[in-house]
Design a protein around this motif. Structure first.
Motif, PDB file in Angstrom:
ATOM      1  N   LYS A  92      70.352  25.743 -53.841  1.00 50.53           N
ATOM      2  CA  LYS A  92      69.866  25.478 -55.194  1.00 50.53           C
ATOM      3  C   LYS A  92      70.164  26.676 -56.074  1.00 50.53           C
ATOM      4  O   LYS A  92      70.461  27.769 -55.588  1.00 50.53           O
ATOM      5  CB  LYS A  92      68.376  25.153 -55.197  1.00 50.53           C
ATOM      6  N   LEU A  93      70.059  26.463 -57.354  1.00 50.85           N
ATOM      7  CA  LEU A  93      70.201  27.523 -58.333  1.00 50.85           C
ATOM      8  C   LEU A  93      68.808  28.084 -58.610  1.00 50.85           C
ATOM      9  O   LEU A  93      67.869  27.319 -58.860  1.00 50.85           O
ATOM     10  CB  LEU A  93      70.817  26.963 -59.620  1.00 50.85           C
ATOM     11  N   ALA A  94      68.666  29.396 -58.547  1.00 50.22           N
ATOM     12  CA  ALA A  94      67.367  30.027 -58.783  1.00 50.22           C
ATOM     13  C   ALA A  94      67.572  31.383 -59.433  1.00 50.22           C
ATOM     14  O   ALA A  94      68.619  32.014 -59.264  1.00 50.22           O
ATOM     15  CB  ALA A  94      66.612  30.203 -57.463  1.00 50.22           C
ATOM     16  N   THR A  95      66.573  31.820 -60.176  1.00 47.39           N
ATOM     17  CA  THR A  95      66.591  33.172 -60.705  1.00 47.39           C
ATOM     18  C   THR A  95      65.731  34.019 -59.773  1.00 47.39           C
ATOM     19  O   THR A  95      64.559  33.722 -59.547  1.00 47.39           O
ATOM     20  CB  THR A  95      66.057  33.234 -62.141  1.00 47.39           C
ATOM     21  N   ILE A  96      66.355  35.049 -59.236  1.00 47.80           N
ATOM     22  CA  ILE A  96      65.706  35.923 -58.259  1.00 47.80           C
ATOM     23  C   ILE A  96      65.350  37.243 -58.929  1.00 47.80           C
ATOM     24  O   ILE A  96      66.168  37.835 -59.647  1.00 47.80           O
ATOM     25  CB  ILE A  96      66.637  36.194 -57.057  1.00 47.80           C
ATOM     26  N   VAL A  97      64.132  37.700 -58.686  1.00 46.42           N
ATOM     27  CA  VAL A  97      63.690  39.019 -59.116  1.00 46.42           C
ATOM     28  C   VAL A  97      63.431  39.822 -57.847  1.00 46.42           C
ATOM     29  O   VAL A  97      62.643  39.409 -56.997  1.00 46.42           O
ATOM     30  CB  VAL A  97      62.417  38.948 -59.979  1.00 46.42           C
ATOM     31  N   ALA A  98      64.135  40.932 -57.710  1.00 38.76           N
ATOM     32  CA  ALA A  98      63.936  41.839 -56.584  1.00 38.76           C
ATOM     33  C   ALA A  98      63.271  43.100 -57.115  1.00 38.76           C
ATOM     34  O   ALA A  98      63.634  43.594 -58.181  1.00 38.76           O
ATOM     35  CB  ALA A  98      65.280  42.179 -55.947  1.00 38.76           C
ATOM     36  N   LEU A  99      62.276  43.602 -56.383  1.00 41.61           N
ATOM     37  CA  LEU A  99      61.654  44.852 -56.812  1.00 41.61           C
ATOM     38  C   LEU A  99      61.191  45.655 -55.623  1.00 41.61           C
ATOM     39  O   LEU A  99      60.901  45.100 -54.555  1.00 41.61           O
ATOM     40  CB  LEU A  99      60.512  44.612 -57.803  1.00 41.61           C
ATOM     41  N   ASP A 100      61.154  46.956 -55.809  1.00 46.56           N
ATOM     42  CA  ASP A 100      60.597  47.856 -54.812  1.00 46.56           C
ATOM     43  C   ASP A 100      59.915  49.022 -55.507  1.00 46.56           C
ATOM     44  O   ASP A 100      60.081  49.229 -56.704  1.00 46.56           O
ATOM     45  CB  ASP A 100      61.640  48.311 -53.789  1.00 46.56           C
ATOM     46  N   VAL A 101      59.128  49.749 -54.735  1.00 48.22           N
ATOM     47  CA  VAL A 101      58.393  50.892 -55.275  1.00 48.22           C
ATOM     48  C   VAL A 101      59.344  52.081 -55.379  1.00 48.22           C
ATOM     49  O   VAL A 101      59.985  52.466 -54.388  1.00 48.22           O
ATOM     50  CB  VAL A 101      57.182  51.239 -54.380  1.00 48.22           C
ATOM     51  N   ALA A 102      59.431  52.657 -56.549  1.00 50.28           N
ATOM     52  CA  ALA A 102      60.282  53.827 -56.760  1.00 50.28           C
ATOM     53  C   ALA A 102      59.744  55.008 -55.962  1.00 50.28           C
ATOM     54  O   ALA A 102      58.548  55.297 -56.002  1.00 50.28           O
ATOM     55  CB  ALA A 102      60.324  54.168 -58.247  1.00 50.28           C
ATOM     56  N   GLY A 103      60.616  55.659 -55.203  1.00 53.24           N
ATOM     57  CA  GLY A 103      60.220  56.837 -54.441  1.00 53.24           C
ATOM     58  C   GLY A 103      59.308  56.551 -53.268  1.00 53.24           C
ATOM     59  O   GLY A 103      58.566  57.426 -52.821  1.00 53.24           O
ATOM     60  N   TYR A 104      59.368  55.330 -52.743  1.00 51.78           N
ATOM     61  CA  TYR A 104      58.452  54.910 -51.676  1.00 51.78           C
ATOM     62  C   TYR A 104      58.505  55.834 -50.457  1.00 51.78           C
ATOM     63  O   TYR A 104      57.456  56.225 -49.935  1.00 51.78           O
ATOM     64  CB  TYR A 104      58.771  53.473 -51.264  1.00 51.78           C
ATOM     65  N   SER A 105      59.682  56.185 -50.009  1.00 52.52           N
ATOM     66  CA  SER A 105      59.797  57.023 -48.801  1.00 52.52           C
ATOM     67  C   SER A 105      59.128  58.378 -49.004  1.00 52.52           C
ATOM     68  O   SER A 105      58.370  58.840 -48.148  1.00 52.52           O
ATOM     69  CB  SER A 105      61.265  57.199 -48.418  1.00 52.52           C
ATOM     70  N   ALA A 106      59.395  59.013 -50.125  1.00 52.22           N
ATOM     71  CA  ALA A 106      58.780  60.318 -50.401  1.00 52.22           C
ATOM     72  C   ALA A 106      57.271  60.186 -50.555  1.00 52.22           C
ATOM     73  O   ALA A 106      56.514  61.037 -50.078  1.00 52.22           O
ATOM     74  CB  ALA A 106      59.391  60.933 -51.665  1.00 52.22           C
ATOM     75  N   ARG A 107      56.839  59.109 -51.211  1.00 54.67           N
ATOM     76  CA  ARG A 107      55.399  58.884 -51.386  1.00 54.67           C
ATOM     77  C   ARG A 107      54.724  58.691 -50.031  1.00 54.67           C
ATOM     78  O   ARG A 107      53.638  59.218 -49.792  1.00 54.67           O
ATOM     79  CB  ARG A 107      55.146  57.664 -52.271  1.00 54.67           C
ATOM     80  N   THR A 108      55.369  57.942 -49.151  1.00 59.99           N
ATOM     81  CA  THR A 108      54.815  57.690 -47.821  1.00 59.99           C
ATOM     82  C   THR A 108      54.744  58.979 -47.017  1.00 59.99           C
ATOM     83  O   THR A 108      53.757  59.236 -46.318  1.00 59.99           O
ATOM     84  CB  THR A 108      55.658  56.634 -47.078  1.00 59.99           C
ATOM     85  N   GLU A 109      55.790  59.770 -47.098  1.00 57.28           N
ATOM     86  CA  GLU A 109      55.810  61.043 -46.377  1.00 57.28           C
ATOM     87  C   GLU A 109      54.694  61.967 -46.861  1.00 57.28           C
ATOM     88  O   GLU A 109      54.047  62.652 -46.064  1.00 57.28           O
ATOM     89  CB  GLU A 109      57.162  61.727 -46.576  1.00 57.28           C
ATOM     90  N   THR A 145      49.730  55.543 -50.005  1.00 59.23           N
ATOM     91  CA  THR A 145      50.866  54.717 -50.391  1.00 59.23           C
ATOM     92  C   THR A 145      50.724  53.309 -49.836  1.00 59.23           C
ATOM     93  O   THR A 145      50.980  52.325 -50.540  1.00 59.23           O
ATOM     94  CB  THR A 145      52.189  55.354 -49.916  1.00 59.23           C
ATOM     95  N   THR A 146      50.278  53.190 -48.600  1.00 59.69           N
ATOM     96  CA  THR A 146      50.053  51.873 -47.994  1.00 59.69           C
ATOM     97  C   THR A 146      49.015  51.092 -48.781  1.00 59.69           C
ATOM     98  O   THR A 146      49.182  49.899 -49.049  1.00 59.69           O
ATOM     99  CB  THR A 146      49.611  52.026 -46.526  1.00 59.69           C
ATOM    100  N   SER A 147      47.945  51.753 -49.188  1.00 60.68           N
ATOM    101  CA  SER A 147      46.902  51.115 -49.987  1.00 60.68           C
ATOM    102  C   SER A 147      47.435  50.691 -51.357  1.00 60.68           C
ATOM    103  O   SER A 147      47.130  49.599 -51.846  1.00 60.68           O
ATOM    104  CB  SER A 147      45.722  52.082 -50.155  1.00 60.68           C
ATOM    105  N   GLU A 148      48.238  51.559 -51.986  1.00 58.68           N
ATOM    106  CA  GLU A 148      48.808  51.236 -53.297  1.00 58.68           C
ATOM    107  C   GLU A 148      49.704  49.996 -53.227  1.00 58.68           C
ATOM    108  O   GLU A 148      49.653  49.140 -54.111  1.00 58.68           O
ATOM    109  CB  GLU A 148      49.625  52.413 -53.826  1.00 58.68           C
ATOM    110  N   VAL A 149      50.512  49.893 -52.183  1.00 62.16           N
ATOM    111  CA  VAL A 149      51.407  48.745 -52.046  1.00 62.16           C
ATOM    112  C   VAL A 149      50.609  47.474 -51.799  1.00 62.16           C
ATOM    113  O   VAL A 149      50.939  46.416 -52.332  1.00 62.16           O
ATOM    114  CB  VAL A 149      52.473  48.984 -50.948  1.00 62.16           C
ATOM    115  N   ALA A 150      49.531  47.563 -51.039  1.00 56.51           N
ATOM    116  CA  ALA A 150      48.680  46.388 -50.806  1.00 56.51           C
ATOM    117  C   ALA A 150      48.062  45.915 -52.123  1.00 56.51           C
ATOM    118  O   ALA A 150      48.024  44.712 -52.410  1.00 56.51           O
ATOM    119  CB  ALA A 150      47.589  46.720 -49.798  1.00 56.51           C
ATOM    120  N   THR A 151      47.597  46.838 -52.942  1.00 60.03           N
ATOM    121  CA  THR A 151      47.035  46.497 -54.257  1.00 60.03           C
ATOM    122  C   THR A 151      48.123  45.952 -55.176  1.00 60.03           C
ATOM    123  O   THR A 151      47.904  44.988 -55.912  1.00 60.03           O
ATOM    124  CB  THR A 151      46.376  47.737 -54.885  1.00 60.03           C
ATOM    125  N   LEU A 152      49.286  46.556 -55.109  1.00 62.89           N
ATOM    126  CA  LEU A 152      50.415  46.137 -55.937  1.00 62.89           C
ATOM    127  C   LEU A 152      50.803  44.687 -55.661  1.00 62.89           C
ATOM    128  O   LEU A 152      51.172  43.953 -56.575  1.00 62.89           O
ATOM    129  CB  LEU A 152      51.604  47.066 -55.685  1.00 62.89           C
TER     130      LEU A 152
END
Length: 124
Positions: free
Chosen positions: A9-26, A32-39
């Motif tokens: 089918k034809l669909a409009t896809i929106v992809a997103l991720d958290v900027a700087g996730y790896s550094a934030r997790t480190e 960071t885990t809590s922020e992503v769950a809330t997000l």
């Protein structure tokens, strides 16, 4: 040539991720885990308001589907503006393959993800 057994089918896809996730997790994995769950609830709420849905997640990444390109772009701008921590957003209208579980795959999804990877944090 496309496999006749696949549903497309034809669909409009929106992809997103958290900027700087790896550094934030480190720096602070628990926070960071809590922020992503809330997000996730913020993302789902925005998608729903624009007649979209989250069809896949992985770590800090979210894939959304919209039947309307206008709705997808409006949602993308709202996501870029309202999400904390800041996210990178990519939008693409394309042909996708529908999986039996409702997940979407294919070139249309890949292009949205590649556009997202090029986006500046907080932008669509």
């Amino acid at each position: 040539m496309a496999d006749d057994a696949q549903t497309r089918k034809l669909a409009t896809i929106v992809a997103l991720d958290v900027a700087g996730y790896s550094a934030r997790t480190e720096a602070d994995e628990a926070k960071t885990t809590s922020e992503v769950a809330t997000l996730r609830s913020v993302i789902e709420g925005i998608a729903t308001r624009h007649a979209g849905r989250v069809f896949n997640t992985a770590g800090d990444g979210f894939m959304l589907e919209f039947g309307s390109s206008l709705a997808a772009v409006e949602a993308a701008f709202e996501l870029a503006e309202k999400c904390e921590p800041k996210v990178r957003v990519g939008v693409h209208l394309g042909d996708v393959v529908v999986q039996p579980n409702g997940d979407l795959r294919g070139h249309g999804v890949n292009v949205a993800a590649r556009l997202m990877a090029q986006a500046a944090p907080g932008s669509a």
